[in-house]
Design an enzyme around this catalytic site. Structure first.
Site, PDB file in Angstrom:
ATOM      1  CE  LYS A  51       9.705   9.174  18.677  1.00  0.00           C
ATOM      2  NZ  LYS A  51       8.988  10.334  19.185  1.00  0.00           N
ATOM      3  CD  GLN A  95       6.321  10.814  21.652  1.00  0.00           C
ATOM      4  OE1 GLN A  95       7.477  10.464  21.490  1.00  0.00           O
ATOM      5  NE2 GLN A  95       5.525  11.065  20.621  1.00  0.00           N
ATOM      6  CG  ASP A 118      11.292  16.054  18.609  1.00  0.00           C
ATOM      7  OD1 ASP A 118      11.432  15.172  17.746  1.00  0.00           O
ATOM      8  OD2 ASP A 118      10.573  15.924  19.608  1.00  0.00           O
TER       9      ASP A 118
END
Ligand code: NAP
Length: 280
Positions: A51, A95, A118
């Site tokens: 990422k 995460q 997200d």
């Protein structure tokens, strides 16, 4: 046809990069993505590294916040509060998975929904379920883009989804419903899964079981999107028996090189969209 997710992701990243350059010229501002990584979970470290690399390539400021596995929930919540109020941060991602002392629901609910890249916060989940615009989870968003490269008009198609996770199966179903597909969602308790899959014009599988979907499970001319990631010896494979299925269907994503690259590209896209929403 084998759907080249790597190439499609590259095209998307290039578009994002161009748009960031153009906005920077006008405003002297760029998007900022904050990623919180807790503990030493090896796959998480690899995902975050990817990422970071991809963000930097398109011109997104990447802020990595690392904590040891025993960090308190309060400390993480305080950091999220700080990031919520930081104007240089367009997107916040924590995460997963999280260590036991931290409740995922508390963390997800604490992220400002307008920075929830997200798309996991209840507001964004609700927007998607209501058919409103909002931030859509990266993997299903990428899957839909790949499907629409093959077939622009999905109206009336029968889509079968294997897996009902909040991450993949459920948002995928909502997105395809919005495209006027007829949806069947299946899971581990579904009876006669093979018969259901055989009716699919579009089959999306997000399970995590290698070779679950075989040649005699798929309809001629269907589109197969394989989200699964499974280790088989030293190889990574999806949920679909790729070699035997690929010649029967209209289009199929390989694993690796299908959905995976699109997931990260869609994270960049979500970060750009959050950034743009704050510019106005
Ligand atoms: P998950 O939360 O474990 O959900 C798996 C789903 O599959 C569940 O709904 C489960 O049913 C269902 N299932 C399990 N065994 C089944 C079977 N034999 N038949 C039918 N359904 C079955 O997993 P996830 O987070 O959605 O991830 C799914 C897969 O996608 C994993 O391999 C993961 O590594 C991969 N993934 C890939 C990407 C990418 O970018 N390519 C991103 C995220 C995840 P129940 O609900 O009844 O338990």
């Amino acid at each position: 046809m084998i759907i080249d997710g790597k190439k499609e992701a590259e095209v998307l990243r290039e578009e994002i990069k161009k748009e960031i350059i153009s906005i920077k010229k006008k405003t002297n501002r760029v998007p900022g993505l904050a990623v919180i990584l807790i503990g030493e979970h090896i796959p998480s470290q690899i995902y975050v590294k990817n990422k970071e690399k991809n963000s930097k390539e398109v011109g997104i400021n990447f802020n990595l916040i690392k904590y040891s596995h025993d960090v308190s929930q309060e400390e993480v919540l305080n950091k999220i509060k700080e990031l919520n109020n930081d104007n240089s941060i367009s997107g916040i991602l924590v995460q997963l998975p999280l260590p036991d002392q931290i409740r995922q629901v508390r963390i997800v609910n604490s992220i400002d929904p307008s920075k929830d890249v997200d798309g996991f916060s209840p507001i964004n989940v609700g927007n998607l379920a209501s058919g409103y615009n909002g931030i859509v989870p990266c993997t299903p968003k990428g899957c839909l883009m790949l499907i629409k490269k093959i077939e622009k008009n999905l109206s009336g198609k029968h889509a079968v989804i294997i897996g009902r996770s909040n991450l993949n199966g459920k948002p995928m179903a909502q997105l395809l419903l919005k495209e006027n597909c007829t949806i069947t969602i299946t899971h581990s308790k579904t009876k006669n899964l093979k018969e259901k899959c055989l009716k699919a014009d579009i089959l999306v599988t997000a399970v995590g079981v290698a070779n679950l979907v075989k040649k005699d499970w798929v309809k001629d001319g269907s589109i197969i999107i394989d989200v699964g990631i499974n280790k088989q010896g030293d190889k990574i494979v999806g949920d679909v028996s790729f070699e035997e299925v690929k010649n029967k269907v209209k289009a199929i994503t390989p694993v690796p090189g299908g959905v995976g690259p699109m997931t990260i590209a869609c994270l960049l896209k979500n970060t750009l969209e959050c950034f743009k929403a704050r510019l106005t």
